[in-house]
Design a protein around this motif. Structure first.
Motif, PDB file in Angstrom:
ATOM      1  N   ASN A  55       0.605  -1.162  -0.039  1.00 19.73           N
ATOM      2  CA  ASN A  55      -0.154  -0.006   0.038  1.00 19.73           C
ATOM      3  C   ASN A  55       0.676   1.237  -0.009  1.00 19.73           C
ATOM      4  O   ASN A  55       0.640   2.412  -0.805  1.00 19.73           O
ATOM      5  CB  ASN A  55      -0.760   0.027   1.325  1.00 19.73           C
ATOM      6  CG  ASN A  55      -2.079   1.045   1.100  1.00 19.73           C
ATOM      7  OD1 ASN A  55      -2.943   1.192   0.264  1.00 19.73           O
ATOM      8  ND2 ASN A  55      -1.632   2.073   1.975  1.00 19.73           N
ATOM      9  N   LEU A  56       1.937   1.162   0.668  1.00 20.29           N
ATOM     10  CA  LEU A  56       2.961   2.260   0.870  1.00 20.29           C
ATOM     11  C   LEU A  56       3.550   2.637  -0.524  1.00 20.29           C
ATOM     12  O   LEU A  56       3.589   3.792  -1.041  1.00 20.29           O
ATOM     13  CB  LEU A  56       4.132   2.212   1.751  1.00 20.29           C
ATOM     14  CG  LEU A  56       4.975   3.180   2.140  1.00 20.29           C
ATOM     15  CD1 LEU A  56       4.533   4.317   2.630  1.00 20.29           C
ATOM     16  CD2 LEU A  56       6.064   2.620   2.999  1.00 20.29           C
TER      17      LEU A  56
ATOM     18  N   LEU B  12       3.156   4.373   8.661  1.00 15.40           N
ATOM     19  CA  LEU B  12       2.483   3.961   7.532  1.00 15.40           C
ATOM     20  C   LEU B  12       3.211   2.557   6.806  1.00 15.40           C
ATOM     21  O   LEU B  12       2.997   2.015   5.703  1.00 15.40           O
ATOM     22  CB  LEU B  12       2.778   4.954   6.326  1.00 15.40           C
ATOM     23  CG  LEU B  12       1.639   6.066   6.348  1.00 15.40           C
ATOM     24  CD1 LEU B  12       1.787   6.981   7.726  1.00 15.40           C
ATOM     25  CD2 LEU B  12       1.635   7.054   5.235  1.00 15.40           C
ATOM     26  N   GLY B  13       4.140   1.823   7.626  1.00 18.57           N
ATOM     27  CA  GLY B  13       4.729   0.556   7.434  1.00 18.57           C
ATOM     28  C   GLY B  13       6.211   0.641   6.647  1.00 18.57           C
ATOM     29  O   GLY B  13       6.472  -0.424   6.464  1.00 18.57           O
ATOM     30  N   ARG B  14       6.679   1.795   6.594  1.00 19.24           N
ATOM     31  CA  ARG B  14       7.954   1.591   5.964  1.00 19.24           C
ATOM     32  C   ARG B  14       8.999   0.863   6.902  1.00 19.24           C
ATOM     33  O   ARG B  14       8.977   1.372   8.157  1.00 19.24           O
ATOM     34  CB  ARG B  14       8.622   3.051   5.585  1.00 19.24           C
ATOM     35  CG  ARG B  14       9.996   2.923   5.026  1.00 19.24           C
ATOM     36  CD  ARG B  14      10.378   4.517   4.852  1.00 19.24           C
ATOM     37  NE  ARG B  14       9.344   5.349   4.054  1.00 19.24           N
ATOM     38  CZ  ARG B  14       9.327   5.319   2.643  1.00 19.24           C
ATOM     39  NH1 ARG B  14      10.201   4.644   2.077  1.00 19.24           N
ATOM     40  NH2 ARG B  14       8.486   6.115   2.130  1.00 19.24           N
TER      41      ARG B  14
ATOM     42  N   GLY C  78      11.080   8.746   9.696  1.00 24.18           N
ATOM     43  CA  GLY C  78      10.365   8.026   8.603  1.00 24.18           C
ATOM     44  C   GLY C  78       9.082   8.090   8.454  1.00 24.18           C
ATOM     45  O   GLY C  78       8.392   8.595   7.330  1.00 24.18           O
ATOM     46  N   THR C  79       8.161   8.286   9.559  1.00 26.32           N
ATOM     47  CA  THR C  79       6.827   8.828   9.451  1.00 26.32           C
ATOM     48  C   THR C  79       6.678  10.196   8.852  1.00 26.32           C
ATOM     49  O   THR C  79       5.848  10.678   8.007  1.00 26.32           O
ATOM     50  CB  THR C  79       6.281   8.493  10.774  1.00 26.32           C
ATOM     51  OG1 THR C  79       6.187   7.148  11.157  1.00 26.32           O
ATOM     52  CG2 THR C  79       4.616   9.049  10.802  1.00 26.32           C
ATOM     53  N   ALA C  80       7.466  11.126   9.579  1.00 27.63           N
ATOM     54  CA  ALA C  80       7.434  12.439   8.756  1.00 27.63           C
ATOM     55  C   ALA C  80       7.861  12.571   7.134  1.00 27.63           C
ATOM     56  O   ALA C  80       7.020  13.377   6.644  1.00 27.63           O
ATOM     57  CB  ALA C  80       8.582  13.234   9.525  1.00 27.63           C
ATOM     58  N   ALA C  81       8.639  11.795   7.026  1.00 27.42           N
ATOM     59  CA  ALA C  81       8.982  11.512   5.645  1.00 27.42           C
ATOM     60  C   ALA C  81       7.752  10.941   4.664  1.00 27.42           C
ATOM     61  O   ALA C  81       7.264  11.512   3.713  1.00 27.42           O
ATOM     62  CB  ALA C  81      10.111  10.624   5.309  1.00 27.42           C
ATOM     63  N   ASP C  82       7.161   9.913   5.189  1.00 27.72           N
ATOM     64  CA  ASP C  82       5.835   9.469   4.602  1.00 27.72           C
ATOM     65  C   ASP C  82       4.774  10.522   4.347  1.00 27.72           C
ATOM     66  O   ASP C  82       4.325  10.450   3.573  1.00 27.72           O
ATOM     67  CB  ASP C  82       5.461   8.237   5.264  1.00 27.72           C
ATOM     68  CG  ASP C  82       6.273   7.118   5.331  1.00 27.72           C
ATOM     69  OD1 ASP C  82       7.279   7.279   4.546  1.00 27.72           O
ATOM     70  OD2 ASP C  82       5.978   6.041   6.377  1.00 27.72           O
TER      71      ASP C  82
END
Length: 559
Positions: A162-163, A450-452, A481-485
């Protein structure tokens, strides 16, 4: 892949059943696709491969129509590079259904992001570089067409499909259009800004030589170290190190130290931002940076040729560089949308910390709030707020007692007490950190909201230093990583909004947590309101996201 695969060299697509083709490999003269020459294109189905030289490609209307057909689904290795390169030849690539580079990046961000490295990961051996161009390109195209199902299965297995489909693949199109659009840099203005730098460096050099009692190469760390620690006998905390942190610590021992730091600042401004940027201006008067989508281990974007993410705003001279970025069109504004303290907000949300969440919801200054808890009083001095800010951000990056002491100029014991007080104030953050480290010790990886995934094999290494680095990375990866997503997701949503509304406004740059737009004056109010809303509601968290907006005629004016 066996090298006995037959790749058919053809001069047109007249004999090719294009509806059967899926794998597309676009071959260029070098990796800088903003300047590289297109050399040829390979096409492949599950069992057939073809290669056309560039002259044949450009004269083949049937092939060009197929490349531009949104309904003709295509598999590429790096779709962004392919789209930008083909655009320069008047071809608008469409219909990309799969990008092996991006899929592999989500499977394991530490993989080498080149064709050979990734094909090798999947157990495919390609023809040697000494083989014919058509053979190598054909094998790559064939491999692309055959790897889709297995790669999607792997993405599904690790819960990142999904990501990939909702963020990374559509983002490649957004980034391609940003790179094609570029960002204007006025060469004359830039040179005017830098005109004073050589004179300042000359004046600073003279003072440095006077204090040193001799001339030496100020750009040489070795010679600087000899002057400071041998000739002038200054404190030498790290053997002959002349790093900024070391020099800052001993700056009060002799005026030559601040002069050396000033010289370095102007030398970097001259070399990196004046000479460096001038050399990167294209014929259209713009910089066309390359956004690296599959490079960092955290999921963040980076940029190269040139790197526009390292133009400093911390000092006046660095900020001045931004005055050279503007549109000649008087009706076009540069607008900046910057997520405010997004990583701290994400930390509060991931840790479910009531005190932090309450502070953000009430719009309080989070560093002052933390300082009030740490120092047990309401009236906070600027220095106390500075220390609270250091620990707030330091926790995100797994800061050590020693590391914090370096930042706030305290003893290690004092820094340790401050960190312990932080965790006592926000115990949920301590729990989040402990559980994150435990997870990576058990699973070997951590994930973003988000799963990364970020794999950290060093977490169980025999070396204490390697384990310590892995722990710090484990604490940071879910947050950064969440901020990047989230900013990537915002970029995709904004791009769709602008396209669907037929707006003239364009997203032109991403700088970490900041998005830069070119906006016509007549769209200014609507764009500011709508994009701010999209970014602040891109993903619902327990903590509100906040976006600061600035605009003006130059990039400097947005600060």
């Amino acid at each position: 892949m066996q090298n006995d695969i037959i790749v058919n060299e053809v001069t047109s697509c007249s004999s090719i059943e294009l509806e059967q083709m899926s794998g597309v490999y676009i071959y260029s003269s070098n990796e800088d696709y903003h300047k590289a020459d297109l050399l040829g294109i390979a096409l492949a189905s599950k069992d057939k491969a073809y290669y056309l030289n560039v002259s044949d490609v450009l004269n083949d209307k049937k092939l060009i129509d197929w490349l531009e057909n949104e309904r003709a689904r295509k598999v590429l290795f790096d779709s962004k590079a392919g789209e930008v390169l083909l655009y320069r030849y008047g071809i608008n690539l469409a219909g990309v259904s799969f990008d092996l580079l991006l899929a592999s990046y989500l499977i394991d961000a530490s993989l080498k992001n080149d064709v050979r490295g990734i094909f090798s990961y999947f157990g495919i051996s390609l023809a040697q570089d000494s083989s014919s161009r058509s053979q190598l390109c054909g094998e790559i195209a064939l491999g692309l067409s055959n790897l889709v199902d297995d790669t999607k299965d792997k993405l599904e297995e690790i819960d990142t499909l999904n990501l990939y489909e909702q963020i990374e693949l559509p983002l490649a199109k957004v980034l391609a259009r940003m790179e094609i659009e570029g960002f204007p840099l006025n060469k004359e203005t830039l040179l005017e800004i830098g005109a004073a730098y050589p004179k300042k460096m000359e004046e600073i050099s003279a003072k440095i030589y006077e204090f040193a009692g001799k001339e030496f190469n100020i750009a040489s760390p070795k010679q600087v170290g000899e002057v400071l620690f041998d000739d002038l006998n200054l404190t030498n905390p790290k053997k002959y190190s002349t790093a900024v942190g070391v020099l800052t610590k001993i700056a009060d021992e002799h005026p030559i130290v601040d002069l050396i730091l000033d010289y370095r600042k102007y030398a970097k401004l001259q070399g990196t931002y004046i000479d460096g940027l001038v050399n990167e201006i294209h014929e259209d008067g713009k910089l066309h940076t390359t956004f690296n989508q599959a490079l960092t281990t955290t999921g963040r974007l980076s940029s190269t040729r040139p790197n526009l993410q390292n133009i400093s705003i911390r000092d006046e001279e660095g900020r001045e560089i931004r005055k050279a970025f503007y549109y000649d069109d008087e009706a076009t504004y540069i607008v900046s949308f910057d997520y405010s303290q997004i990583e701290l907000r994400i930390m509060a949300a991931l840790a479910s910390s009531p005190k932090l969440i309450k502070a953000f919801k009430e719009g309080l200054d989070i560093h002052t709030v933390t300082a009030q808890h740490l120092f047990h009083k309401q009236d906070i001095s600027p220095n106390e707020r500075r220390m609270a800010k250091a620990v707030n951000f330091g926790i995100i990056y797994g800061i050590s007692d020693w590391g914090l002491s370096e930042q706030i100029n305290s003893t290690v014991k004092e820094a340790k007490t401050i960190i312990e007080s932080f965790y006592a104030t926000y115990p949920e953050v301590r729990t989040f950190v402990d559980e994150t480290i435990k997870k990576v010790e058990n699973d070997g990886y951590v994930t973003t909201l988000l799963g990364r995934r970020r794999y950290l094999p060093g977490i169980n290494d025999r070396s204490f230093q390697v384990r310590s680095f892995a722990k710090r990375a484990a604490m940071n990866a879910p947050i950064q990583g969440t901020a990047a997503d989230l900013i990537k997701l915002a970029m995709v949503k904004i791009y769709d909004y602008l396209n669907e509304g037929n707006y003239k406004s364009k997203l032109v740059l991403q700088i970490h947590d900041e998005l830069i737009f070119a906006v016509p004056q007549d769209e200014l109010d609507e764009i500011i309101s709508k994009i701010k809303h999209i970014m602040e509601h891109v993903y619902e968290l327990d903590v509100p996201l906040s976006v600061d907006v600035g605009y003006g005629k130059t990039w400097f004016d947005t600060l």
